[in-house]
Structure formats: structure tokens, C-alpha cells
Design a protein around this motif. Structure first.
Motif, PDB file in Angstrom:
ATOM      1  N   LEU A  60       0.851  -1.183   0.000  1.00  0.00           N
ATOM      2  CA  LEU A  60       0.000   0.000   0.000  1.00  0.00           C
ATOM      3  C   LEU A  60       0.891   1.238   0.000  1.00  0.00           C
ATOM      4  CD1 LEU A  60      -2.467  -1.069   2.831  1.00  0.00           C
ATOM      5  CD2 LEU A  60      -2.776  -1.372   0.376  1.00  0.00           C
ATOM      6  N   ALA A  61       0.462   2.286  -0.690  1.00  0.00           N
ATOM      7  CA  ALA A  61       1.252   3.522  -0.731  1.00  0.00           C
ATOM      8  C   ALA A  61       0.333   4.723  -0.861  1.00  0.00           C
ATOM      9  CB  ALA A  61       2.233   3.492  -1.903  1.00  0.00           C
ATOM     10  N   ARG A  62       0.803   5.840  -0.286  1.00  0.00           N
ATOM     11  CA  ARG A  62       0.040   7.087  -0.329  1.00  0.00           C
ATOM     12  C   ARG A  62       0.990   8.252  -0.565  1.00  0.00           C
ATOM     13  NH1 ARG A  62      -3.160   9.894   4.618  1.00  0.00           N
ATOM     14  NH2 ARG A  62      -4.468  11.329   3.404  1.00  0.00           N
ATOM     15  N   ASP A  63       0.563   9.239  -1.346  1.00  0.00           N
ATOM     16  CA  ASP A  63       1.451  10.321  -1.776  1.00  0.00           C
ATOM     17  C   ASP A  63       1.918  11.180  -0.601  1.00  0.00           C
ATOM     18  OD1 ASP A  63      -0.189  12.964  -1.574  1.00  0.00           O
ATOM     19  OD2 ASP A  63      -1.573  11.601  -2.580  1.00  0.00           O
ATOM     20  N   PRO A  64       3.025  11.928  -0.783  1.00  0.00           N
ATOM     21  CA  PRO A  64       3.673  12.646   0.331  1.00  0.00           C
ATOM     22  C   PRO A  64       2.809  13.685   1.028  1.00  0.00           C
ATOM     23  CG  PRO A  64       5.205  12.418  -1.500  1.00  0.00           C
ATOM     24  CD  PRO A  64       3.872  11.945  -2.000  1.00  0.00           C
ATOM     25  N   PHE A  65       1.906  14.334   0.312  1.00  0.00           N
ATOM     26  CA  PHE A  65       1.054  15.350   0.930  1.00  0.00           C
ATOM     27  C   PHE A  65      -0.238  14.768   1.488  1.00  0.00           C
ATOM     28  CE2 PHE A  65       3.631  18.011  -1.880  1.00  0.00           C
ATOM     29  CZ  PHE A  65       3.942  19.085  -1.049  1.00  0.00           C
ATOM     30  N   GLY A  66      -0.567  13.536   1.123  1.00  0.00           N
ATOM     31  CA  GLY A  66      -1.846  12.977   1.528  1.00  0.00           C
ATOM     32  C   GLY A  66      -2.995  13.540   0.714  1.00  0.00           C
ATOM     33  N   ILE A  67      -2.735  13.857  -0.559  1.00  0.00           N
ATOM     34  CA  ILE A  67      -3.785  14.399  -1.417  1.00  0.00           C
ATOM     35  C   ILE A  67      -4.904  13.378  -1.583  1.00  0.00           C
ATOM     36  CG2 ILE A  67      -4.319  15.334  -3.707  1.00  0.00           C
ATOM     37  CD1 ILE A  67      -1.349  16.131  -3.919  1.00  0.00           C
ATOM     38  N   LYS A  68      -4.517  12.122  -1.726  1.00  0.00           N
ATOM     39  CA  LYS A  68      -5.499  11.045  -1.875  1.00  0.00           C
ATOM     40  C   LYS A  68      -5.585  10.237  -0.584  1.00  0.00           C
ATOM     41  CE  LYS A  68      -7.188  11.767  -5.887  1.00  0.00           C
ATOM     42  NZ  LYS A  68      -8.628  12.060  -6.005  1.00  0.00           N
ATOM     43  N   PRO A  69      -6.789   9.878  -0.155  1.00  0.00           N
ATOM     44  CA  PRO A  69      -6.959   9.157   1.110  1.00  0.00           C
ATOM     45  C   PRO A  69      -6.780   7.646   0.942  1.00  0.00           C
ATOM     46  CG  PRO A  69      -9.106   9.654   0.170  1.00  0.00           C
ATOM     47  CD  PRO A  69      -8.075  10.245  -0.766  1.00  0.00           C
ATOM     48  N   LEU A  70      -6.405   6.988   2.034  1.00  0.00           N
ATOM     49  CA  LEU A  70      -6.305   5.531   2.053  1.00  0.00           C
ATOM     50  C   LEU A  70      -6.571   5.077   3.492  1.00  0.00           C
ATOM     51  CD1 LEU A  70      -5.754   2.998   0.436  1.00  0.00           C
ATOM     52  CD2 LEU A  70      -3.319   3.262   0.905  1.00  0.00           C
ATOM     53  N   TYR A  71      -7.679   4.366   3.686  1.00  0.00           N
ATOM     54  CA  TYR A  71      -8.112   3.953   5.014  1.00  0.00           C
ATOM     55  C   TYR A  71      -7.922   2.459   5.212  1.00  0.00           C
ATOM     56  CZ  TYR A  71     -10.254   8.562   5.173  1.00  0.00           C
ATOM     57  OH  TYR A  71     -10.460   9.919   5.148  1.00  0.00           O
ATOM     58  N   LEU A  72      -7.587   2.098   6.467  1.00  0.00           N
ATOM     59  CA  LEU A  72      -7.295   0.712   6.804  1.00  0.00           C
ATOM     60  C   LEU A  72      -8.141   0.268   7.985  1.00  0.00           C
ATOM     61  CD1 LEU A  72      -3.395   1.067   7.036  1.00  0.00           C
ATOM     62  CD2 LEU A  72      -4.715   0.604   4.966  1.00  0.00           C
ATOM     63  N   ALA A  73      -8.583  -0.979   7.936  1.00  0.00           N
ATOM     64  CA  ALA A  73      -9.181  -1.646   9.091  1.00  0.00           C
ATOM     65  C   ALA A  73      -8.441  -2.968   9.233  1.00  0.00           C
ATOM     66  CB  ALA A  73     -10.674  -1.878   8.866  1.00  0.00           C
ATOM     67  N   ASP A  74      -7.709  -3.123  10.327  1.00  0.00           N
ATOM     68  CA  ASP A  74      -6.832  -4.277  10.507  1.00  0.00           C
ATOM     69  C   ASP A  74      -7.102  -4.889  11.878  1.00  0.00           C
ATOM     70  OD1 ASP A  74      -4.829  -6.130  10.531  1.00  0.00           O
ATOM     71  OD2 ASP A  74      -3.185  -4.706  10.227  1.00  0.00           O
ATOM     72  N   ILE A 122     -10.847   2.078  12.403  1.00  0.00           N
ATOM     73  CA  ILE A 122     -10.482   2.503  11.048  1.00  0.00           C
ATOM     74  C   ILE A 122      -9.487   3.648  11.160  1.00  0.00           C
ATOM     75  CG2 ILE A 122     -11.303   3.428   8.852  1.00  0.00           C
ATOM     76  CD1 ILE A 122     -14.013   2.163   9.412  1.00  0.00           C
ATOM     77  N   ARG A 123      -8.354   3.517  10.537  1.00  0.00           N
ATOM     78  CA  ARG A 123      -7.310   4.548  10.542  1.00  0.00           C
ATOM     79  C   ARG A 123      -6.887   4.838   9.105  1.00  0.00           C
ATOM     80  NH1 ARG A 123      -4.465   5.189  15.506  1.00  0.00           N
ATOM     81  NH2 ARG A 123      -5.918   4.712  17.198  1.00  0.00           N
ATOM     82  N   SER A 124      -6.182   5.948   8.926  1.00  0.00           N
ATOM     83  CA  SER A 124      -5.645   6.256   7.607  1.00  0.00           C
ATOM     84  C   SER A 124      -4.166   5.894   7.559  1.00  0.00           C
ATOM     85  CB  SER A 124      -5.825   7.737   7.275  1.00  0.00           C
ATOM     86  OG  SER A 124      -5.125   8.536   8.196  1.00  0.00           O
ATOM     87  N   LEU A 125      -3.699   5.485   6.387  1.00  0.00           N
ATOM     88  CA  LEU A 125      -2.270   5.275   6.175  1.00  0.00           C
ATOM     89  C   LEU A 125      -1.604   6.647   6.156  1.00  0.00           C
ATOM     90  CD1 LEU A 125      -0.056   3.136   5.469  1.00  0.00           C
ATOM     91  CD2 LEU A 125      -0.419   3.773   3.076  1.00  0.00           C
ATOM     92  N   PRO A 126      -0.536   6.855   6.906  1.00  0.00           N
ATOM     93  CA  PRO A 126       0.114   8.175   6.909  1.00  0.00           C
ATOM     94  C   PRO A 126       0.564   8.603   5.513  1.00  0.00           C
ATOM     95  CG  PRO A 126       0.925   6.830   8.726  1.00  0.00           C
ATOM     96  CD  PRO A 126       0.095   5.921   7.857  1.00  0.00           C
TER      97      PRO A 126
END
Length: 527
Positions: A60-74, A122-126
Motif C-alpha cells: 500500500l502507498a500514499r502520496d507525500p502530501f496525503g492528497i489522496k486518502p487511504l483507510y485501513l481496518a486491521d 479505522i485509521r488512515s495510512l500516513p
């Protein structure tokens, strides 16, 4: 991925053969060549999940500014990933218990600060990080790019107006790469007008769209005449789309469904995105990020002034706490309750930022939320500790305030609102002033001779009209408060279990954004 063409050319030189012209395929070949180190080479806005069949795991990957969201439930056994909170909830396999940090964070800021959501599980990937999850259960999270690290590692030096113009022109050129026409959200502010002027220099047909409100037509808050002046100067195909209270009434339910995570903002972006859709656009440039990078907010003046005056008082000092306890009940009757916290929080950049950006102050929350919930949420948020970490190692006040605004207000409020509001209309909102290469180029100057909004606006070859350059900053005005607070919205059904047990019935709502925040809260909790 705005640099996918350069990446593709380099990969082809190494023998890779492509079957399409998409930037997605470039990601696959780049991963095959570099593994998870690929992310450091990307320039763009992205959140992706990539399955590695050979290693039997998920990246999983997310851009440096967090322009696009990515949520996780683990839950330790199953990892679920989505770009929206409601998509994870829709699966029905996740405990939807409310999160104290999410609820407290919302009332502090008007949005839920990352990595929290309204739901405990539910959390977001940094932003700027990857997460590897193997089928064997191994999990490994890495940071590949940090806004703070870019600012900290920059060697102080000035940049010329020619260099700044080159950097801005380069970012706009990359953000115009698309297989459909790209428009520009055009207001009368310096950010969007500068983008429109730089986009016009790239050639082709420039398309611009402005949102007009019938309530403002013919007043000083009507941005459409100046926007139309700019569009004429740069030869744009321009449309002004007018919105009325009736449009809001028709869209209110859809706005809250699209919102995904509670926010006091975003209604303006929702309607300008609707305007772009009505104009036939699929992609539009936004001037978001200009204030954070070029010092356009009052916070760049006010926060250093507060810290310089009160820096001798450590955050959380006894004198400040005592003053706040005595003065808060009195001050809130006559002025902002924030003033009660000046001596307690004003001595450091983190505390001063809380006073400047906070909506409700921490000591106010037990008036309408359960005291145990507030205590647990405040303790988990670790707000001041995280603010101090954001500015640690930065030298100048300009760099410190930029770091706070970029990492907190912009990421958690503006970028997230742009994502849900644009996606609600199938519109891709691109932000050329929120670009990792532009930040790297400008960062050295933040400690030397920081460029201003006027410096940014001087970048186009064909200068902006004087009516724009000499106009005082007003912000993008939307009659949302009048629309929403005069029309009491019914409480929505509960979205999460246990909401009644966690919070009390709210008192009569105040006017302004505080009242609007309580209405938004009801939409997400039913309380």
C-alpha cells in the motif's frame, strides 16, 4: 502520476515493454524494477494497493502530501483497505464503535485529524508512507517522503523571481498532462488567477469556470466579474455557474453522503465541482496550497507575534491554567473563548497554532460531550506533542508555520474536502501548488528570503490585471452559514453503535461555524 512519461522512457531504456499508455502500467513496471523504493520516484497524487504474487503480499502507498486518502481496518487477521470510510463500513465486518479521538478532534478542528476517523477501528495510512502486508502476517510500514523532512533538510538560500517562475511553470505543465481537457477553478484570488495565466502559456484551449452565488450578485463578495476579466485577458473559454439556496436544498442530502468523514468545510468545493461538471469538465486545477507555501494566511503573522510575546511561558504552565480557569466563563460571553488560553498555550508554536486554528477549545468540550470521552480523546490525540514534532528542527518562523499549515490544516481539511467533493461529481481536482518538486525547490528560501503570494503572482509572463494584484485578500466567500443555519437539518440516523452512551444531548446551537459543526456532528451520530 505526473512524471509517468519520464519514468516510462527510463524503463523502456532498461528493456521494459508496455502494452498501454496508462500511468498505472508504469507503476507495475516500476515496482518490478525497484520494489517499494519505486515510491520515491513518483511525482503525483496517489493511493494504491499492489499485489505481489511472487512474494505473496500487498503493498500500500500514499502520496507525500496525503492528497489522496487511504483507510485501513486491521484486526490482526484480515486487512481491509479502501479510499473511503463508508466503503469499509459497508462490508459489515468491522466494529464501528466510535473513536474518542475522532469525536474530540472534530470539535477541536472542524475535521477529524489523521490518522483517526470517527471509528476506533479505522485509521488512515500516513501520507508519504508505504505498508507491506505479507500473507504470513508480517507488516512493515515505511516513510518514503515527509513534508517536514523536506523543510528540515533544505539548505537556506534565496531564489530569484526567474527561478520561482520556472518552478511554478514546471508544476503547472506537469499537472496539465491528461487525456481529457483540463480546466481551472477560477476565482478572483491570486492563486487561481496565477494558475490560469501559467496554464494559458502552455498553449491549447484554456477552459475556466467560476462559481457565482445569487445572494452575492452585484456585491463586493461577487467574484464573477473579476474572474471573467482574467478569463478574457488570457483567452479562456469561460463559464460562470450560478448557485442559489434552492440548489443547496436540492443537494444537501447528497453533500452529507459524499462527505464520508465529518467536516465543517467542503461545501464550497462541492458546488464549484458541480459547476465544473455542468461545464463538461472531468479534470480541473485548483489553487489550493498557495497560502500554505507562500505565507498567505494571517497565521504567518499572528502565530510568531504571539510566541514572541509569550515565549517565556512554557505550554501548560500553572499561571496560564489558573488564568484560563478564571477568565474563560467571563470571556466567552463577550469575545472569543480562545483568549482565555493565551497564557496557557501561547508560549510555543504548537499551542499558538491551536489557538489560531482551533474551533472549540479543549476546556469547552465537556459542556456538550461526556467528560470521560473528552479526556480520553485529548490524551490520545497528543495534539501539542505532535505539533511540536511538526516544527522540530525548523529554523525560521515562516518554515514552522508552513509546516503546521501543510501538515495539519491543508492535509486534514482542504485536501480531504477536495477529494470527496470532487469525486462526488466524478471530477479529478489537481493541485499544482501542492507538488513535491515545487516544495523541494521553494523550501530553501523559507529560511532565507521567503517568497510571498505577490512573488508567486508575478510568475506569469503576461502579468495579472491590476484589479487582481491590488485586491485585498478576502478568501472564497460562500453563503453556507446562512443557508445551513437558517434551515435546521434533521438529525441523521446513527452511523455507529454506542453514540448515545458516548455523548450528551447538545445544548442549543450557537451561530456561525460552531453551530454548523454541531449540525454536521448530528448527521454522523444522530445525537
Amino acid at each position: 502520476i505526473y512524471n509517468y512519461r519520464e519514468l516510462r522512457a527510463a524503463l523502456e531504456a532498461q528493456g521494459h515493454v508496455f502494452k498501454s499508455t496508462s500511468d498505472t502500467e508504469v507503476l507495475l513496471h516500476l515496482y518490478a524494477e525497484h520494489g517499494d523504493a519505486m515510491t520515491a520516484k513518483l511525482r503525483g497524487m496517489f493511493a494504491f494497493a499492489l499485489w505481489d504474487g511472487a512474494r505473496n503480499g500487498l503493498l500500500l502507498a500514499r502520496d507525500p502530501f496525503g492528497i489522496k486518502p487511504l483507510y485501513l481496518a486491521d484486526d490482526g487477521k484480515t486487512l481491509r483497505v479502501a479510499s473511503q470510510v463508508k466503503a469499509l463500513l459497508a462490508g459489515g465486518k468491522i466494529d464501528s464503535a466510535p473513536a474518542a479521538a475522532g469525536q474530540v478532534g472534530f470539535f477541536l478542528w472542524g475535521h477529524v485529524p489523521e490518522p483517526y476517523t470517527f471509528h476506533k477501528n479505522i485509521r488512515s495510512l500516513p501520507a508519504g508512507s508505504t505498508l507491506w502486508v505479507g500473507a504470513d502476517g508480517r507488516r512493515e510500514q515505511k516513510s518514503f517522503c515527509s513534508v517536514g523532512e523536506i523543510l528540515r533538510s533544505a539548505a537556506p538560500c534565496s531564489i530569484s523571481s526567474f527561478q520561482l517562475s520556472t518552478f511554478l511553470r514546471d508544476s503547472v505543465a506537469h499537472h496539465l498532462i491528461a487525456d481529457v481537457p483540463v480546466g481551472v477553478f477560477l476565482s478572483s484570488g491570486l492563486d487561481s488567477t496565477t494558475l490560469a495565466a501559467l496554464a494559458a502559456e502552455q498553449g491549447g484551449t484554456l477552459r475556466t469556470v467560476t462559481l457565482g452565488f445569487e445572494e452575492f450578485r452585484g456585491t463586493a463578495d461577487d467574484e464573477s466579474p473579476l474572474a471573467e476579466l482574467v478569463a478574457r485577458q488570457y483567452g479562456a473559454q469561460h463559464q460562470t455557474i450560478w448557485v442559489t439556496r434552492r440548489d443547496f436544498q436540492a443537494e444537501a442530502e447528497r453533500i452529507f453522503h459524499a462527505m464520508d468523514s465529518p467536516s465543517i468545510d467542503g461545501v464550497n468545493t462541492y458546488f464549484v465541482s458541480l459547476a465544473a461538471k455542468r461545464a463538461g469538465l472531468k479534470v480541473a486545477l485548483s489553487g489550493l496550497g498557495g497560502d500554505e507555501l507562500f505565507g498567505g494566511y494571517p497565521s504567518f503573522r499572528e502565530i510568531p507575534r504571539i510566541v514572541n510575546a509569550l515565549g517565556f511561558l512554557p505550554p501548560g504552565n500553572g499561571v496560564g491554567k489558573a488564568f484560563r480557569a478564571v477568565s474563560a466563563p467571563v470571556l466567552k460571553r463577550f469575545t472569543s473563548p480562545k483568549y482565555a488560553g493565551l497564557l496557557e498555550y501561547g508560549g510555543g508554536y504548537g499551542g499558538a497554532y491551536l489557538l489560531r486554528r482551533g474551533m472549540f477549545m479543549p476546556w469547552e468540550l465537556p459542556e456538550f460531550l461526556d467528560a470521560d470521552l473528552v479526556r480520553a480523546g485529548w490524551d490520545e490525540l497528543q495534539t501539542l506533542v505532535r505539533f511540536d514534532a511538526t516544527v522540530a528542527g525548523l529554523r525560521s518562523s515562516r518554515a514552522k508555520v508552513s509546516a503546521l499549515e501543510l501538515n495539519w490544516y491543508m492535509r486534514n481539511q482542504l485536501l480531504r474536502d477536495s477529494d470527496w467533493a470532487g469525486m462526488a461529481h466524478s471530477l479529478e481536482i489537481r493541485v499544482p501548488l501542492v507538488d513535491v518538486e515545487l516544495l523541494r525547490a521553494v523550501a530553501p528560501a523559507l529560511d532565507a528570503n521567503p517568497p510571498s503570494k505577490r512573488d508567486m503572482a508575478d510568475a506569469p509572463q503576461k502579468k495579472l490585471p491590476p484589479e487582481i494584484l491590488n485586491r485585498p485578500k478576502t478568501g472564497f466567500q460562500v453563503p453556507v452559514r446562512e443557508w445551513l443555519l437558517e434551515e435546521k437539518l434533521p438529525a441523521a440516523p446513527k452511523r455507529s453503535e454506542g453514540g448515545k452512551a458516548e455523548s450528551r444531548k447538545l445544548k442549543p446551537e450557537p451561530r456561525g461555524l460552531r453551530g454548523w459543526a454541531r449540525q454536521v456532528y448530528r448527521q454522523f451520530t444522530g445525537n
